[in-house]
Design a protein around this motif. Sequence first.
Motif, mmCIF file in Angstrom:
data_model
loop_
_atom_site.group_PDB
_atom_site.id
_atom_site.type_symbol
_atom_site.label_atom_id
_atom_site.label_comp_id
_atom_site.label_asym_id
_atom_site.label_seq_id
_atom_site.Cartn_x
_atom_site.Cartn_y
_atom_site.Cartn_z
ATOM 1 N N GLY A 29 57.542 -20.285 -52.416
ATOM 2 C CA GLY A 29 56.105 -20.271 -52.147
ATOM 3 C C GLY A 29 55.747 -19.183 -51.162
ATOM 4 N N ARG A 30 55.038 -19.561 -50.119
ATOM 5 C CA ARG A 30 54.587 -18.595 -49.131
ATOM 6 C C ARG A 30 55.745 -18.049 -48.309
ATOM 7 N NH1 ARG A 30 51.543 -14.529 -47.991
ATOM 8 N NH2 ARG A 30 50.872 -14.373 -45.841
ATOM 9 N N SER A 31 56.831 -18.812 -48.172
ATOM 10 C CA SER A 31 57.931 -18.374 -47.301
ATOM 11 C C SER A 31 58.858 -17.392 -47.998
ATOM 12 C CB SER A 31 58.726 -19.586 -46.815
ATOM 13 O OG SER A 31 59.483 -20.150 -47.867
ATOM 14 N N SER A 32 58.582 -17.091 -49.246
ATOM 15 C CA SER A 32 59.429 -16.146 -49.984
ATOM 16 C C SER A 32 59.346 -14.747 -49.389
ATOM 17 C CB SER A 32 58.956 -16.085 -51.441
ATOM 18 O OG SER A 32 59.524 -14.968 -52.104
ATOM 19 N N ALA A 33 60.462 -14.024 -49.475
ATOM 20 C CA ALA A 33 60.474 -12.633 -49.016
ATOM 21 C C ALA A 33 59.601 -11.747 -49.902
ATOM 22 C CB ALA A 33 61.896 -12.090 -48.980
ATOM 23 N N ARG A 34 59.113 -12.318 -50.992
ATOM 24 C CA ARG A 34 58.187 -11.525 -51.815
ATOM 25 C C ARG A 34 56.974 -11.087 -50.990
ATOM 26 N NH1 ARG A 34 57.027 -9.019 -55.813
ATOM 27 N NH2 ARG A 34 54.998 -8.995 -56.835
ATOM 28 N N GLU A 35 56.617 -11.854 -49.966
ATOM 29 C CA GLU A 35 55.474 -11.489 -49.107
ATOM 30 C C GLU A 35 55.644 -10.088 -48.523
ATOM 31 O OE1 GLU A 35 53.294 -10.857 -45.409
ATOM 32 O OE2 GLU A 35 55.463 -11.141 -45.543
ATOM 33 N N THR A 36 56.895 -9.656 -48.351
ATOM 34 C CA THR A 36 57.114 -8.354 -47.709
ATOM 35 C C THR A 36 56.606 -7.195 -48.560
ATOM 36 O OG1 THR A 36 59.377 -8.209 -48.588
ATOM 37 C CG2 THR A 36 59.101 -9.193 -46.404
ATOM 38 N N ALA A 37 56.304 -7.447 -49.834
ATOM 39 C CA ALA A 37 55.707 -6.373 -50.645
ATOM 40 C C ALA A 37 54.387 -5.912 -50.031
ATOM 41 C CB ALA A 37 55.496 -6.843 -52.081
ATOM 42 N N VAL A 38 53.626 -6.860 -49.469
ATOM 43 C CA VAL A 38 52.365 -6.500 -48.803
ATOM 44 C C VAL A 38 52.631 -5.573 -47.617
ATOM 45 C CG1 VAL A 38 50.444 -7.414 -47.437
ATOM 46 C CG2 VAL A 38 51.134 -8.574 -49.550
ATOM 47 N N ARG A 39 53.686 -5.897 -46.884
ATOM 48 C CA ARG A 39 54.003 -5.078 -45.708
ATOM 49 C C ARG A 39 54.389 -3.653 -46.117
ATOM 50 N NH1 ARG A 39 57.123 -9.107 -41.586
ATOM 51 N NH2 ARG A 39 56.561 -11.106 -42.499
#
Lengths: 353, 353, 353, 353
Positions: free
Chosen positions: C121-131
């Motif tokens: 969910g939100r805790s996935s490292a996929r979020e780092t794509a935004v960074r």
Amino acid sequence: MNTFGNIFRITSAGESHGPALTGIVDGMPAGVRIDFDAVEAQMARRRPGGALATARRETDSVTFLSGFMDGVTTGTPIAFTIANADHHSQDYESLRHTFRPSHADYTYQAKYGIRDHRGGGRSSARETAVRVAAGALAMQALAQKGIKIYAYASQIGGVALGKGFGEIDPELIDTNEVRCPDMAVAERMAAEIRSAASEGDTVGGIISCVITGLPVGVGEPIYGKFQAMLASAMMSINAAHGFDYGMGFDGCCCRGSQMIDPFIAENGRVTTASNNSGGIQGGITNGAPVTFRVAFKPVATLMRPVPTVNDDGEPVMLHVRGRHDPCVIPRAVPVVQAMAAITTLDAMLLARI
Amino acid sequence: MNTFGNIFRITSAGESHGPALTGIVDGMPAGVRIDFDAVEAQMARRRPGGALATARRETDSVTFLSGFMDGVTTGTPIAFTIANADHHSQDYESLRHTFRPSHADYTYQAKYGIRDHRGGGRSSARETAVRVAAGALAMQALAQKGIKIYAYASQIGGVALGKGFGEIDPELIDTNEVRCPDMAVAERMAAEIRSAASEGDTVGGIISCVITGLPVGVGEPIYGKFQAMLASAMMSINAAHGFDYGMGFDGCCCRGSQMIDPFIAENGRVTTASNNSGGIQGGITNGAPVTFRVAFKPVATLMRPVPTVNDDGEPVMLHVRGRHDPCVIPRAVPVVQAMAAITTLDAMLLARI
Amino acid sequence: MNTFGNIFRITSAGESHGPALTGIVDGMPAGVRIDFDAVEAQMARRRPGGALATARRETDSVTFLSGFMDGVTTGTPIAFTIANADHHSQDYESLRHTFRPSHADYTYQAKYGIRDHRGGGRSSARETAVRVAAGALAMQALAQKGIKIYAYASQIGGVALGKGFGEIDPELIDTNEVRCPDMAVAERMAAEIRSAASEGDTVGGIISCVITGLPVGVGEPIYGKFQAMLASAMMSINAAHGFDYGMGFDGCCCRGSQMIDPFIAENGRVTTASNNSGGIQGGITNGAPVTFRVAFKPVATLMRPVPTVNDDGEPVMLHVRGRHDPCVIPRAVPVVQAMAAITTLDAMLLARI
Amino acid sequence: MNTFGNIFRITSAGESHGPALTGIVDGMPAGVRIDFDAVEAQMARRRPGGALATARRETDSVTFLSGFMDGVTTGTPIAFTIANADHHSQDYESLRHTFRPSHADYTYQAKYGIRDHRGGGRSSARETAVRVAAGALAMQALAQKGIKIYAYASQIGGVALGKGFGEIDPELIDTNEVRCPDMAVAERMAAEIRSAASEGDTVGGIISCVITGLPVGVGEPIYGKFQAMLASAMMSINAAHGFDYGMGFDGCCCRGSQMIDPFIAENGRVTTASNNSGGIQGGITNGAPVTFRVAFKPVATLMRPVPTVNDDGEPVMLHVRGRHDPCVIPRAVPVVQAMAAITTLDAMLLARI
């Protein structure tokens, strides 16, 4: 939330009847030589003791503890204290369990479960002394950039100044005890205050403020609009109940054709032929003077018996002693000016100007 | 500064004529089941197209991209887009080098050296669609705690509602196109708008707002006073020129004895016999309804020729085409309501209530 | 707290298996012409799919929704989405009620009472794509000021690069799939990863980073030290377990006489003969390259059965399917670089440089 | 940026050789009865004067100016001063134009164009006295919730404690002057310091810290991870050069199978069989003790001649007099503990726990 500002920030602490107020100013630009007498002069303008003001005797001298090298700011935080010299804490013993109407006694008690009942504690307008000291520093940094701020009484009770922002002479503000730049009106304002006081009553009013010399580009889009920053600053002042800028509330009943400010070019520089926008368009200064007003309610402390309840919910009669102003306007003038200076310097630094 | 709020925060992006507006809501409490139809209903209230409003056709549907699990909030940020469906960018080509009076064209150009001239770009009131969507989410979280927010037109041009905050029936607000909870007054308000529009002119007004069901204790002392938070929120809305709460500007010409709100005990609970304080004392809610007003200037875009200057400082005549409201009040009602909801939920979370 | 930064700020939203990630970059300086291919190139470096990385197929293309005029930044917020193209949500159904060890499943469930179990969910490292997308923009603004940022693998499992910050050739970083600027060491690192993967196991490592071209004066005293800003940025990256700068942990076992950086004057400019301080003294850059390291734990998702508990507290055996990297280092290199760029640009703007 | 924290916030001011340090603690929960002797006891632990520490004689007593009613916190800001009793400003006259290597003299001068050269001015570690006082208040609020924080020397120069976080007895920390919870190791550490000092040299080290009793759910996702908050806090301490938590830098060379913390259920409560995660998963506490380490460089002030340059860029020889510790570790132990307490209380309030 005892800190105000983004880059230039003031943090304040202290109760009305504790040992001292404390302030820390962070983000002051380095290299500003401070005129400490000018700071004291601003403190004197807020200080109680005028013919129309409370009899409380505070010297309100500011003791600086950090941030200077040989009288010049170093960019490090400026801490200061203002001693609470004149304690009459026993005057307040009767208020330990009583909620004064339209004061913060009840809300502080309900929010925190404990409060300092002496003189309003933290909710006292005495806290504004910190703002005036910090604002006096900000005003000196702004003055170096050619920016000046004037505040003055434009209405007290039913007596209105009746002049627009551009029609007043700032030199006249301190010629009278109400701080109105029209001596005839000032006398009528003073009479209004005395009339209320003679009945143990109080009266409200309006303070107007003008910021001149601002460059174009101060203020941030959308949520950081300069008018939003100013409104937040002004509505944080004790007893303030309204804020408007430029045409303000009066503009709402007018037609657009009467209110738009036509752009003209003067010596190759874009300016406006009128200033109903109050110097701000889209939240950003346009180079014209920034003009705004702050409405203050009548002081809530009456010098006559008032029915209320105590903290057991029982009806009691409130007989206030102590020292209280019949009108906050004269002493709030330097507070409005100070908050305007703090907000302006912060907005300048945010805009990297 | 495209983010508003402390714990509950909205971040907004997007220009009037880009592909879409984007919003991110952070700090939404987890576990709130969202009625997405209610969100769309609020969007429809802000949407252009009423008889009194611009002819621009936007569906203004909100596409949510994150933050929900089976329609329930998860505590993670809620991103959404609102497509800009109806581009008439060519309408704006003539504005590429022209500064519209009392708009943000000049100040954006001066601040950034570049701007999107199409429809006001970022400074367009179209940005408020993001606020309405975010506010609709906040309103649902607040409703779970029994908190309701009503906003309505209380003055348009010279036509005033003439009723106090406590005298209106919120059920009547949406019975008419100006959103005034009095059908007779609403008709006169609509006539005022049509009269201005018929002359290619515009008119300002006032929106009043009431928040009911708030617990005691919302708002933070000194610089985080609830009225300061509300003032900042309201003064960030396009065309807003004034804010007051409780007795507001009217209180400044009154005596304290007329204005203090006596405390009384009802069923062992402390309350006030009147509400001139607007539900806030010392910056903290006292349990009474919070009441405030926002003044809006007349729309600056006239549908008749207006003299101005271009970005070379040369005088030009401005002939606006495109789609423009003659009065912002009807469509700004849900914006005021949304900003009130966003601010209130943030203040509740700050107060840990 | 899905926003990072003070003046240059990124706000991120989106879950691993929702429709898209969303980012909003606020505070981007106006007037920067963006090379969108360079943004995509950075995205490609983080994208899954290398020989050593997960088989998930994401194009990870960035769709920009605001903030540009003809490819040039306008100072308004830049919104973008990154679609989650390759959903295998059914792979995760078995995780709906299972807490994966050393993942955030349990803590999110406990904190929010609800979670999106699909892919973290939100805790996935996929979020780092935004960074990475936001960082690519920041890097272009920094490059205009002559500032460059290099990150590279300096240790994977037991294989260390064995060269100091000043001894590497940044041109070599992308010559190999582990992103180590020494091809011989890179081969041994790749072998280490393959060895772990062959056993269904994973391995950790260290990423080193160098920022060159920084002026003197970036970083704010006391709580805003540049190393504190960098540490906060790096420790917010998934799986990061340590940060040090300059001499770092190695310095703690040395004598001061070995570690002080003597000042020397070169062409009238003060500089240091060594750089054990990592380019920062008293929290403020001194003009030397800023050097730091980030330690990453081994990936917590093993490709072999692992005992754990479900949300009823019952023991269950976890059999992970789906797509998982045996080592985060190669793909985390652009994430470290991006967060360094974001932090540096923010610190530059804070310092008004 | 002289303020740290979000809800619980400390603001600090003051130079090493001005009249006093000043601190303001905002956001302290109301209703906490403070043991002022315990505050003084923490101050004594940081105070110079141990056998291994500088000879400077500061009483370091804290004078509180606000925020209490009869010894109980009221929720209003707590201001305090700590007098700088022992000025030897003349010791520093020789440093007015000299840049001490690996100190902040040069960077402050370059950033601000002015600095207080006496004892490092604002950049002096004397500032940490404010943190210790504020941390002592935070520790008392945390103790009411069953949360305890221990910090101790785990390495000094080449001498390491050689015990894991869970293997130490906090009762032993203050049995020796280096604050190592193993008396035999402590003696070797003390010898290491004396050996360096005898050569006019200095030595670095590592402080370990454990927070016990934390509930599940402290720390905010993505950019507000608890480890990011702690890292920022720790890297703001003078001379700190590294931070890691849980398995830290050691984990980077291990396999995942060695490092994951299996979930188990104990009495119906989910917990972990090991704690390589350092009590934090996905940025949020999981109920296990939070464990971290802070690396400190050797003190940069050597008691022997060192070559450097003056502010004209000319080479000069630096002969330091004054009072300087050969190792910061013993006195930094209460500083690490204080910053951990401040960060933890802030994170608790942010999490609304």
